[in-house]
Design an enzyme around this catalytic site. Structure first.
Site, PDB file in Angstrom:
ATOM      1  N   THR A   7       0.914  -0.976  -0.014  1.00 54.22           N
ATOM      2  CA  THR A   7      -0.074  -0.023  -0.064  1.00 54.22           C
ATOM      3  C   THR A   7       0.893   1.092   0.094  1.00 54.22           C
ATOM      4  O   THR A   7       1.437   1.919  -0.916  1.00 54.22           O
ATOM      5  CB  THR A   7      -0.967   0.024   1.305  1.00 54.22           C
ATOM      6  N   LYS A  25       3.898  -6.791   4.281  1.00 57.95           N
ATOM      7  CA  LYS A  25       3.287  -5.581   3.525  1.00 57.95           C
ATOM      8  C   LYS A  25       2.851  -4.827   4.967  1.00 57.95           C
ATOM      9  O   LYS A  25       2.066  -5.434   5.812  1.00 57.95           O
ATOM     10  CB  LYS A  25       2.644  -5.390   2.558  1.00 57.95           C
ATOM     11  N   THR A  40      -0.661  -8.091  12.829  1.00 60.95           N
ATOM     12  CA  THR A  40      -0.200  -6.695  12.235  1.00 60.95           C
ATOM     13  C   THR A  40      -0.006  -6.882  10.798  1.00 60.95           C
ATOM     14  O   THR A  40       0.610  -7.747  10.447  1.00 60.95           O
ATOM     15  CB  THR A  40       1.284  -6.162  12.653  1.00 60.95           C
TER      16      THR A  40
END
Lengths: 394, 394
Positions: B145, B171, B182
């Protein structure tokens, strides 16, 4: 703005050479007669010398003067720091011919450097010559650190044909979270109050003002809030009507000041209320307001004027509160942007976009579970916050 | 860097048109034979459609493929969102002729917008044609992202004459705090493991890697960490020697990846370890590491390359841990800057200044009370963090 006064109190603010550039850095409050005092301090385990000493003196319940400096926190300065704070108080006591135990001190600025007491002592006569009941603004200026404007508030409040006064100043632009007093905050009033009642009222007002604001979630080692009541108005807090009126007045003055602190927060352009309602318990409402108000992603979206309700929802979701995301709704002022688990669409967002351009607005969060509510005030997170805090000591 | 492979696994990453600018946004992992699977997910109450669906499927303990997209989180998209995730999985199952229940999904990106499933379905044959055991890097790219570089890690580990492989990608550059899995994190290995043992090992490694890093303290609604074990190596976790070797290897690979995430964190220039020791309990050490690692004032000082130990001390002091500030000491790498309640002076600060210019260093905090220690990794807080997150949706 009309001049803020409180009968029987004089203020002073001068440059003593602690800060660079001859900025004001030394302030004084003098109560013509000994006043009762109440105080609240940082909850941080690491506490500056003046905090340690004030807490001791507070047991006496009487204050005649407060000396405050900016530019140096006098924290983590060991025995020398304690001795320096005592010296500050002693100088004031000697010059004003009052009891040293009735002189309180406050410091704010960089941690870990010794205070230039010599400069303070050399400036004592100038500091005292400067005393005037009209000089609250100079005092306000003398306690500024990264603040860009001096912050004062005050008013006259009537009860029947009698009246009482409150005037106050506060400083603090960063290192702020709702964790007790917060920052430096001095309040003067001419009501009559015993120290216990004064403390009770002060704590209530602080909880609804200084304790519901956040800038960056950090806390200072020097937070000090002191209130002095000299009794000159003849109105006593023993009278429940007076006490109620005083509590409301104090709430109002301190909330004014708290909002002023957020408006002038480091790098801030926005004052945003995070208003949570429909919670099962006050604690649930507080947890959600606190998590949203401290979220860096929410705060950067506020700065970017971006209606990023997803970040608000994600912050709610990690607050440690149980709720059904399908019931929760999010509103910018009165415009609903998220409800029943879904985004309300582009038309709603268009309306929100215009609200986001305002300098002050409310993010309303409704859990639709119970009847408890809680509000906090936060600001945006801007480039300037980073600039100010990356360069702070240089 | 040598090519990272894991026998029996193929990867793919293409552009399906979900992101703008033809960037890669659709990835696939295919295990030639059904693998056992374990997974960890966001602790946020608000959870995206793929998280909800993966959690259900995980009960079966078997996976044949994972499809992941970036550019859209498919979160807060109601029933449509769930149906869209099912469609993604169904497409993969059909194309690869496998059981839809063995196809897992993950999404990352903006919340509250419907996923372009049409685009995903139209790209399915390209996605499958692209499958190769050499394409881990393309998969890594397809899940990015605000990441600026794809992140992969992997190695071959020997036990006597036999060997096993682990390869992984992750990522995530923001919305990161140590609160379970996470971000997106996919791990493939050729050891043989039952789902329970695999989960046990995975949880241990995640706790020592993904769960000790923070960027901004926020958390995502989409965090998903999945591990697949296809058993091809013939080495089984039932053998305690294999299990130990595997645990160590997994710890190493995931810590590598976790550090890579912080190096590439939004706006970050520094990877700083906050190492707390001498605590009475692990929980005390964790609280202090967590508070310092999340402090915006510490993080802006790191960005400003300012040895502002006062902020570190102030953060320790609000962590909710009891300690004596006169005993605590603060060190940048091996250089002591604060001990016995006092600053160590300009010579020490000069040495620290040169450490602060490094891109990676450790802030050591010693409570000198007990024997427990804990480390976390954080990054600096820069202008670019604000820029990236003020503009995220625009």
């Amino acid at each position: 703005m009309s001049l803020i006064l409180c009968p029987g109190f004089k203020f002073s603010g001068i440059s003593a050479g602690i800060k660079k550039n001859q900025l004001k850095d030394l302030g004084l409050i003098y109560s013509e007669k000994p006043a009762t005092i109440a105080g609240l301090f940082t909850q941080n385990i690491v506490q500056a010398a003046p905090v340690i000493i004030d807490k001791q003196k507070l047991k006496g319940g009487i204050a005649h003067a407060i000396i405050a400096n900016s530019g140096n926190a006098n924290c983590c300065t060991g025995d020398q720091g304690l001795s320096d704070t005592h010296s500050m108080c002693k100088s004031v006591a000697k010059a004003l011919q009052i009891d040293e135990n009735h002189v309180f001190a406050a410091s704010t600025g960089v941690i870990g450097q010794y205070l230039n007491v010599q400069a303070i002592e050399s400036s004592m006569s100038e500091l005292i010559d400067n005393l005037s009941e009209k000089n609250l603004n100079l005092l306000a200026e003398s306690i500024m650190t990264t603040d860009t404007v001096p912050k004062t508030a005050g008013n006259i409040f009537s009860i029947g044909e009698k009246s009482f006064h409150i005037c106050a100043t506060a400083k603090g632009a960063g290192m702020i979270r709702p964790d007790m007093a917060t920052l430096l905050n001095f309040v003067c009033t001419d009501v009559q109050a015993d120290p216990q009642t004064l403390h009770q009222c002060f704590k209530k007002s602080i909880d609804k003002s200084m304790n519901i604001i956040t800038v960056d979630g950090d806390t200072s080692t020097n937070d000090t809030a002191l209130i002095l009541a000299n009794g000159i108005s003849g109105l006593s807090l023993d009278d429940s009507e007076v006490k109620n009126a005083f509590q409301n007045a104090l709430d109002e003055i301190l909330l004014d000041l708290a909002k002023a602190l957020i408006r002038d927060a480091e790098g801030a352009n926005k004052l945003v209320e995070i208003a949570v309602k429909g919670a099962d318990s006050l604690s649930d409402a507080q947890k959600i307001a606190d998590t949203v108000a401290h979220s860096n992603l929410v705060k950067t979206a506020i700065f970017g004027e971006d209606a990023n309700w997803g970040r608000i929802l994600a912050a709610c979701g990690r607050a440690g509160v149980s709720f059904d995301p399908l019931n929760l709704s999010i509103h910018f002022n009165e415009v609903t942007i998220f409800e029943k688990g879904c985004y309300c669409g582009e038309q709603a967002e268009k309306k929100v976009d215009s609200i986001l351009k305002d300098s002050e607005y409310t993010i309303n969060i409704d859990l639709k579970k119970g009847n408890e509510s809680y509000s906090m005030y936060t600001c945006d997170f801007s480039y300037d916050y980073v600039r100010i805090n990356a360069d702070y000591r240089t």
